[in-house]
Motif scaffolding. Structure first.
Motif, mmCIF file in Angstrom:
data_model
loop_
_atom_site.group_PDB
_atom_site.id
_atom_site.type_symbol
_atom_site.label_atom_id
_atom_site.label_comp_id
_atom_site.label_asym_id
_atom_site.label_seq_id
_atom_site.Cartn_x
_atom_site.Cartn_y
_atom_site.Cartn_z
ATOM 1 N N SER A 1 0.848 -1.191 0.000
ATOM 2 C CA SER A 1 0.000 0.000 0.000
ATOM 3 C C SER A 1 0.881 1.237 0.000
ATOM 4 C CB SER A 1 -0.927 0.015 1.225
ATOM 5 O OG SER A 1 -0.168 0.115 2.424
ATOM 6 N N ASP B 1 -3.264 -2.116 -2.895
ATOM 7 C CA ASP B 1 -4.278 -1.067 -2.989
ATOM 8 C C ASP B 1 -4.387 -0.487 -4.387
ATOM 9 O OD1 ASP B 1 -2.013 0.519 -3.170
ATOM 10 O OD2 ASP B 1 -2.482 1.802 -1.459
ATOM 11 N N GLY C 1 -5.032 4.580 -4.504
ATOM 12 C CA GLY C 1 -5.476 3.208 -4.447
ATOM 13 C C GLY C 1 -6.984 3.093 -4.570
ATOM 14 N N LYS D 1 -10.456 -0.052 -0.384
ATOM 15 C CA LYS D 1 -9.257 -0.438 0.356
ATOM 16 C C LYS D 1 -8.720 0.721 1.189
ATOM 17 C CE LYS D 1 -7.946 -4.175 -2.739
ATOM 18 N NZ LYS D 1 -6.993 -4.695 -3.737
#
Length: 742
Positions: free
Chosen positions: A405, A452, A491, A495
């Protein structure tokens, strides 16, 4: 950066401000600068020691060495006799006696509690002026550490060059340095280039067992650390470092933490001249996380084992005050990363971690997690760049093998607009052994990849199993080669919402976010399932009313609505943990996109061109989102289709509700007074013409194949004329039974 990408970067930064919770500072230290890199990794010196440390009880000592091999036992007896004459009873005394570089200190088997260092500070040392960390300890300067070395440290090694400290036992547990939870650090080596630690155990602190700070050259060799509030090994702002054959367990953050390793490869790609720290042959287990490194730059991690933690390894750019951010250029090879499924959050929930450290039961397996992280994960990269993960065995994770991420720059304290999307780029996951151990046994991960979606140049091996998104950019044989490369500024919205909810964790306040499965939420408690169910219910309600009041006479709209109902149900099912990493979410989007496209075409034909075309566009975006998540990630777009689809979906819901409500108001008016206000195509309606809408509806549905000019206009109040032969006219149809009462 083009103006379009600059605008999107602004929007991304604003959204990130809203979606990312402020991060706590896991490790706070005085401002330090990275070494100049002129040092080197020290070599072990095997000669006789210059200084000796031992205890006085000969009977206890002989008992401790009774099982040693003869040669080692004999050597220890000789060293003990020498130590009784000219040695020291505490390690700190020997360190203080070092007057020049290149000295060796040997510690004989025994338990070292360093009693002279334990008392609370008095005099000036109790009144030092220094800022407090978020955890409550003072952030002391180097001068303050030198003036009051035992305010925070059991053993303080300050400014000693090329010092070697080695235990003389058969195993590292034969020499134990125990802080008894009364000091932040068991051993602190600060500004002591060339230090070499070997063959002992350090344990039971309120922060770190072994802390190495601001050094150019160090080795940690065959050392065990355990039972600490935060870290086992913490090295910070250092270069030319080597961890080898080490072990760590029972730590509330990580067993091994090479934070702010020297940022020597910033500006390079995958090919770099050297690494600042090497970690090999170590075993880190039963911690919150086996390995972690905020700004863990240029670290080469190979041939280690990280297992039975909450997470195997992590690196991040999530905490301010760390030189070298954003994190970059870690390299993981040939590591065993498996079965990291421990869950220590219940100890926070039940109040165990609120007790004094000495009462928590660390020695019995209790761990108090200090930060938020997803249990059941192999390798977590939160805001890293140019990291390489190759030829590792990653198996038996109940959540994900790899978790990637992005982290916006304001989280680390940088507000410059151009930096807000500068993480999560060029991370390479290739040739790893996913879901199998070294013996070839099948040990699947629930998900191989959780991403993400943000970043440029990230890639994964083509044989990755279940993943979210299901389609991933593929790594080529050469580093830097990527098939299906994407470059996205943000992202996926769901998420990011999950990360927002899950980040709101605080061990001191015993705050475990509801709705996050990291902390035990299951089923409908999970924020992802709640969001999917809520959206589905709204769309079913709005779409159902729209179909009933305007579209039920259309076979196309009815068929499309059935597909939409199935798609929304599958979307809810696809948000569960067991199905999120398969193709089901993409199939759900496909069916939902067909629904919107179908009813949009019907609405367009029935005199609702604005709403109709909006619905068609919404359907097209949903179909693109299905393609993006299930077949291949669409290149060249800076945001996922989910962002535009979500925003347009809000507009569509409001528009559809208004359209259905106004339609009902017209019908009520016609039923009460005949509705003379609207002529047959002469008065504009809410969508630009009720008469046009009627004509389109009747031409397509009310009288297929007939002559629409023989059908009386709705709302005129006139009865149809009889036929020339006197036959009574047909009774007017009930609009409600036709499914469209335009």
């Amino acid at each position: 950066m083009s103006w379009t990408r600059r605008l999107l970067a602004i929007l991304a930064a604003l959204a990130a401000v809203l979606l990312v919770a402020p991060a706590a500072q896991a490790h706070e230290e005085r401002p330090v600068t990275l070494p100049d890199g002129t040092g080197s990794v020290p070599a072990h010196r095997a000669g006789e020691p210059d200084l000796l440390v031992c205890k006085s009880d000969r009977a206890d000592f002989e008992h401790r060495i009774s099982g040693f091999p003869d040669a080692l036992r004999s050597r220890n007896l000789k060293l003990f006799d020498r130590c009784q004459k000219s040695g020291y009873r505490h390690l700190q005394q020997a360190v203080d006696a070092v007057t020049g570089p290149g000295k060796n200190i040997a510690i004989l088997p025994g338990l070292y509690e360093e009693e002279p260092s334990l008392p609370a500070p008095t005099g000036e040392c109790s009144r030092l002026k220094a800022p407090d960390s978020q955890l409550g300890y003072q952030i002391l300067s180097y001068a303050q550490q030198a003036k009051c070395p035992h305010n925070q440290n059991l053993v303080a090694i300050l400014g000693k060059k090329d010092l070697q400290i080695e235990g003389t036992g058969a195993e590292r547990t034969d020499v134990v340095i125990d802080a008894k939870y009364r000091k932040l650090n068991a051993i602190r080596a600060d500004g002591s280039d060339g230090v070499y630690f070997k063959n002992f155990t350090a344990q039971r602190t309120t922060f770190n067992s072994l802390y190495i700070l601001a050094q150019d050259g160090f080795v940690i060799d065959d050392v065990l650390t355990r039972w600490n509030d935060e870290y086992g090994f913490l090295t910070f702002a250092s270069d030319h470092g080597l961890y080898k054959n080490c072990e760590s367990y029972g730590n509330g953050d990580s067993g091994i933490y090479p934070g702010s390793a020297s940022d020597i490869n910033d500006g390079y790609g995958y090919r770099v001249p050297r690494y600042s720290i090497e970690i090999t042959g170590c075993h880190s287990h039963h911690n919150m996380v086996g390995y972690s490194g905020t700004a863990g730059d240029s670290v080469y991690v190979h041939d280690n084992e990280f297992d039975h933690n909450m997470g195997g390894a992590s690196m991040d750019s999530a905490f301010p005050g760390h030189p070298g951010l954003p994190q970059n250029h870690a390299r993981f090879e040939r590591n065993l990363i498996h079965d990291n499924n421990a869950d220590y959050y219940p100890y926070v929930a039940d109040g165990t971690c609120a007790k004094p450290p000495v009462e928590r039961g660390y020695e019995n397996g209790v761990v108090c997690p200090q930060i938020s992280m997803p249990p059941g994960t192999g390798i977590i990269t939160a805001g890293g760049n140019w990291n390489i993960y190759e030829n590792n065995w990653v198996y038996g994770q109940r959540r994900a093998a790899f978790f990637l991420s992005a982290v916006p720059a304001f989280i680390r304290g940088e507000s410059a607009l151009g930096k807000q999307t500068d993480t999560s780029h060029h991370n390479r996951y290739a040739n790893n052994h996913l879901g199998t151990d070294k013996a070839g046994n099948v040990r699947p991960n629930r998900t191989d990849v959780w991403w993400d979606g943000q970043g440029d140049g990230n890639c994964w091996q083509s044989d990755a199993g279940p993943s979210t998104p299901r389609s991933l950019p593929a790594c080529g044989d050469d580093r830097g080669a990527v098939t299906g490369r994407t470059d996205r500024l943000m992202g996926e919205p769901v998420k990011l919402a999950q990360l927002l909810v899950c980040a709101d964790y605080n061990v001191q306040a015993r705050r475990l976010p509801a709705g996050c499965d990291w902390y035990g939420a299951r089923g409908i408690e999970r924020i992802e399932l709640q969001a999917a169910l809520g959206i589905a219910l709204v769309l079913v309600l709005v779409g159902g009313v729209l179909w009933w009041r305007r579209l039920r006479s259309s076979r196309l709209a009815t068929a499309a609505s059935v597909l939409g109902l199935i798609g929304l149900g599958l979307d809810v099912a696809g948000s569960t943990m067991g199905l999120a990493a398969g193709y089901l979410p993409a199939v759900a989007l496909l069916l939902t996109g067909l629904w919107w496209t179908g009813i949009g075409l019907v609405l367009r034909r029935r005199g609702r061109p604005g709403l109709g075309w909006t619905t068609v566009v919404l359907g097209a975006l949903t179909l693109l989102d299905a393609l993006d998540k299930g077949v291949f990630m669409i290149p060249w777009i800076p945001l996922s289709p989910a962002w535009v689809r979500g925003l347009l979906g809000v507009v569509w819901v409001v528009w559809a509700v208004v359209a259905a409500a106004r339609h009902g108001e017209r019908e009520a008016g016609r039923a009460s007074d005949g509705g003379d206000a609207e002529g047959a195509g002469t008065q504009p309606g809410a969508d630009g013409g009720a008469g046009a809408e009627q004509g389109a509806d009747r031409a397509s549905d009310a009288a297929p194949g007939g002559a629409p000019d023989r059908v009386p206009a709705a709302g005129t109040g006139r009865a149809p004329a009889p036929a020339p032969d006197g036959t009574p006219p047909p009774a007017p149809s009930d609009p409600a039974t036709e499914g469209d009462a335009s």
